[in-house]
Write a protein that holds these residues in place. Structure first.
Motif, mmCIF file in Angstrom:
data_model
loop_
_atom_site.group_PDB
_atom_site.id
_atom_site.type_symbol
_atom_site.label_atom_id
_atom_site.label_comp_id
_atom_site.label_asym_id
_atom_site.label_seq_id
_atom_site.Cartn_x
_atom_site.Cartn_y
_atom_site.Cartn_z
ATOM 1 N N ASP A 72 -5.810 9.975 4.464
ATOM 2 C CA ASP A 72 -6.178 9.078 5.566
ATOM 3 C C ASP A 72 -5.236 7.880 5.676
ATOM 4 O O ASP A 72 -5.145 7.271 6.752
ATOM 5 N N VAL A 73 -4.571 7.533 4.603
ATOM 6 C CA VAL A 73 -3.715 6.350 4.612
ATOM 7 C C VAL A 73 -2.251 6.774 4.716
ATOM 8 O O VAL A 73 -1.819 7.709 4.024
ATOM 9 N N PRO A 74 -1.479 6.116 5.577
ATOM 10 C CA PRO A 74 -0.057 6.461 5.711
ATOM 11 C C PRO A 74 0.680 6.324 4.383
ATOM 12 O O PRO A 74 0.362 5.454 3.570
ATOM 13 N N VAL A 75 1.677 7.161 4.174
ATOM 14 C CA VAL A 75 2.401 7.149 2.919
ATOM 15 C C VAL A 75 3.101 5.821 2.675
ATOM 16 O O VAL A 75 3.208 5.357 1.538
ATOM 17 N N ASP A 76 3.577 5.190 3.770
ATOM 18 C CA ASP A 76 4.255 3.908 3.595
ATOM 19 C C ASP A 76 3.297 2.794 3.180
ATOM 20 O O ASP A 76 3.746 1.732 2.739
ATOM 21 N N GLN A 77 2.000 3.035 3.354
ATOM 22 C CA GLN A 77 1.018 2.054 2.875
ATOM 23 C C GLN A 77 0.650 2.336 1.424
ATOM 24 O O GLN A 77 0.482 1.401 0.633
ATOM 25 N N LEU A 78 0.530 3.591 1.085
ATOM 26 C CA LEU A 78 0.254 3.930 -0.310
ATOM 27 C C LEU A 78 1.467 3.630 -1.196
ATOM 28 O O LEU A 78 1.330 3.067 -2.292
ATOM 29 N N PHE A 79 2.661 4.007 -0.691
ATOM 30 C CA PHE A 79 3.905 3.797 -1.443
ATOM 31 C C PHE A 79 4.913 3.085 -0.529
ATOM 32 O O PHE A 79 5.727 3.747 0.148
ATOM 33 N N PRO A 80 4.818 1.773 -0.476
ATOM 34 C CA PRO A 80 5.734 1.032 0.409
ATOM 35 C C PRO A 80 7.200 1.345 0.083
ATOM 36 O O PRO A 80 7.549 1.632 -1.061
ATOM 37 N N ARG A 81 8.055 1.259 1.073
ATOM 38 C CA ARG A 81 9.463 1.547 0.882
ATOM 39 C C ARG A 81 10.095 0.566 -0.097
ATOM 40 O O ARG A 81 11.066 0.933 -0.797
ATOM 41 N N GLN A 82 9.573 -0.653 -0.123
ATOM 42 C CA GLN A 82 10.122 -1.656 -1.047
ATOM 43 C C GLN A 82 8.981 -2.453 -1.658
ATOM 44 O O GLN A 82 8.028 -2.837 -0.959
ATOM 45 N N LEU A 83 9.101 -2.703 -2.929
ATOM 46 C CA LEU A 83 8.101 -3.500 -3.662
ATOM 47 C C LEU A 83 8.797 -4.718 -4.250
ATOM 48 O O LEU A 83 9.888 -4.610 -4.832
ATOM 49 N N THR A 84 8.152 -5.854 -4.079
ATOM 50 C CA THR A 84 8.711 -7.097 -4.602
ATOM 51 C C THR A 84 7.843 -7.592 -5.742
ATOM 52 O O THR A 84 6.608 -7.690 -5.602
ATOM 53 N N GLY A 85 8.494 -7.907 -6.843
ATOM 54 C CA GLY A 85 7.758 -8.436 -7.996
ATOM 55 C C GLY A 85 8.277 -9.810 -8.370
ATOM 56 O O GLY A 85 9.275 -9.931 -9.084
ATOM 57 N N ARG A 86 7.587 -10.853 -7.836
ATOM 58 C CA ARG A 86 8.008 -12.214 -8.156
ATOM 59 C C ARG A 86 7.610 -12.532 -9.601
ATOM 60 O O ARG A 86 6.441 -12.398 -9.965
ATOM 61 N N GLU A 87 8.609 -12.910 -10.378
ATOM 62 C CA GLU A 87 8.429 -13.223 -11.803
ATOM 63 C C GLU A 87 7.822 -12.032 -12.559
ATOM 64 O O GLU A 87 7.071 -12.209 -13.505
ATOM 65 N N ALA A 88 8.116 -10.849 -12.113
ATOM 66 C CA ALA A 88 7.555 -9.649 -12.749
ATOM 67 C C ALA A 88 8.470 -9.065 -13.811
ATOM 68 O O ALA A 88 8.088 -8.110 -14.487
#
Length: 382
Positions: A182-198
């Motif tokens: 039911d959920v678009p793939v780009d919402q489940l697995f975004p094209r880019q992930l940002t990790g501030r101070e990660a």
């Protein structure tokens, strides 16, 4: 003869006096003066003397006049005095003299109005006390009843709310089972992930998606031991994606296993992972997804360096991530991500930040899943 006539003349005057003698009849009451009768008894000669004495008897009426002042008539006035005493009944104002008691009644409040009746004045104090106790008992009873009613209402609302939440959470749990389609793939697995101070030392991280696996079953996605462990909740569907960091040094596969188990099954498996520390066992590492023609094509079982597995207790999903090097080097001593991110770790895996990559990507994909679940049922998931 003349003497006889004279004597006869004498009697006429006494005849005349008897007429006035009629008034002295009231003087008869002075019968206690019976000696006068003794004077009459002597005879006719005494009659002359009586007649002669009769004139002084006229003053006797004067004495009789005091007799009317005798007790009988004054007795009537005393009755008046008694009647005069009756008015003193309104002299109950002395009771107002006891007005301090009414004042106490005023201190009690509207009860002071009842002080007009004299008998109650004696009862005002006890009545006031009873009223006070009644006034105290009534509010206390109302308070107790009100508290009971409020408590009952709160308990009912709490139970109702708890029931509603249970029904809502159950509905949300079931709806979450189909989020993979039911959920678009780009919402489940975004094209880019940002990790501030990660990253290590609080550095920022950025990950780019390079591949998405088709949804499939769990047949070849896990090693045998991990597959047996997850079999307690079943496998509805498995979706995966692979990311590389912006320096193209590390590669990470993140997966969402949608289970068939009920909420109780998920909680039981979640507790088992916690109690038995299954997440830290190297024989339970998830599989990697490295499609050919991508930076991850050399990422296989021998390259797995850090991993994390999370069994969600409130959703029918198992979230996992596994990280290695893009260059395909073999890792002989993999570390759980939780261990590799601890301060003071000096292993190659820890220093390269592979544990941070696994944790950071899993955190963000899991957060996106929860957002999708919240959007599906319109409520926040705790």
């Amino acid at each position: 003869m003349n003497t006889e006539q004279g004597e006869r003349r004498v009697p006429p005057p006494p005849v005349a006096p008897p007429k006035p003698a009629a008034p002295p009849r009231p003087a008869t009451p002075p019968r206690p003066g019976a000696p006068l009768e003794s004077e009459r008894t002597p005879g006719p000669a005494a009659k002359s003397t009586a007649t002669a004495a009769a004139p002084p008897r006229r003053p006797a009426p004067a004495a009789a006049s005091p007799t009317p002042a005798t007790p009988p008539r004054p007795t009537a006035p005393p009755r008046r005095t008694v009647e005069v005493l009756a008015p003193p009944r309104p002299a109950t104002p002395p009771r107002p003299a006891g007005s301090p008691d009414p004042a106490a009644g005023r201190a009690d409040g509207p009860g002071a109005l009842d002080d007009d009746a004299s008998p109650p004045t004696l009862l005002l104090r006890p009545i006031g006390a009873r009223r006070r106790t009644a006034r105290l008992v009534a509010p206390v009873a109302c308070l107790v009843l009100g508290t009971g009613l409020l408590g009952g209402a709160a308990a009912g609302a709490w139970l109702t709310d708890d029931t509603d939440r249970g029904a809502t959470s159950q509905a949300a749990f079931e709806e979450a089972r189909s989020l993979w389609r039911d959920v678009p793939v780009d919402q489940l697995f975004p094209r880019q992930l940002t990790g501030r101070e990660a990253g290590p030392g609080g550095s920022d991280r950025l990950w780019n998606r390079i591949a998405v696996a088709p949804d499939a079953g769990c047949g070849e996605a896990f090693d045998t031991l991990l597959a047996e462990t997850l079999a307690a909740v079943g496998c509805e569907r498995l979706v995966r994606a692979t990311y590389v960091d912006e320096t193209e040094t590390s590669v990470t596969t993140v997966g969402l296993l949608f289970t068939r188990g009920e909420a109780a099954d998920m909680r039981a498996l979640h507790d088992r992972f916690d109690v038995e520390a299954l997440e830290q066992r190297p024989d339970l590492i998830p599989g990697a997804y490295g499609p050919a023609g991508t930076l991850a094509e050399d990422f296989g079982d021998e390259q797995r360096a850090a991993w994390t597995v999370r069994v969600l207790g409130d959703l029918p999903v198992v979230v996992y991530a596994v990280t290695g090097f893009v260059d395909g080097r073999t890792i002989t001593d993999p570390q759980p991500a939780a261990e590799a991110t601890e301060e003071g770790q000096d292993s190659t895996v820890a220093l390269a930040g592979l544990g941070h990559d696994a944790e950071g990507i899993a955190d963000r994909v899991q957060a996106g899943l929860r957002d999708a679940a919240d959007g599906a049922d319109g409520e926040e998931t705790p």
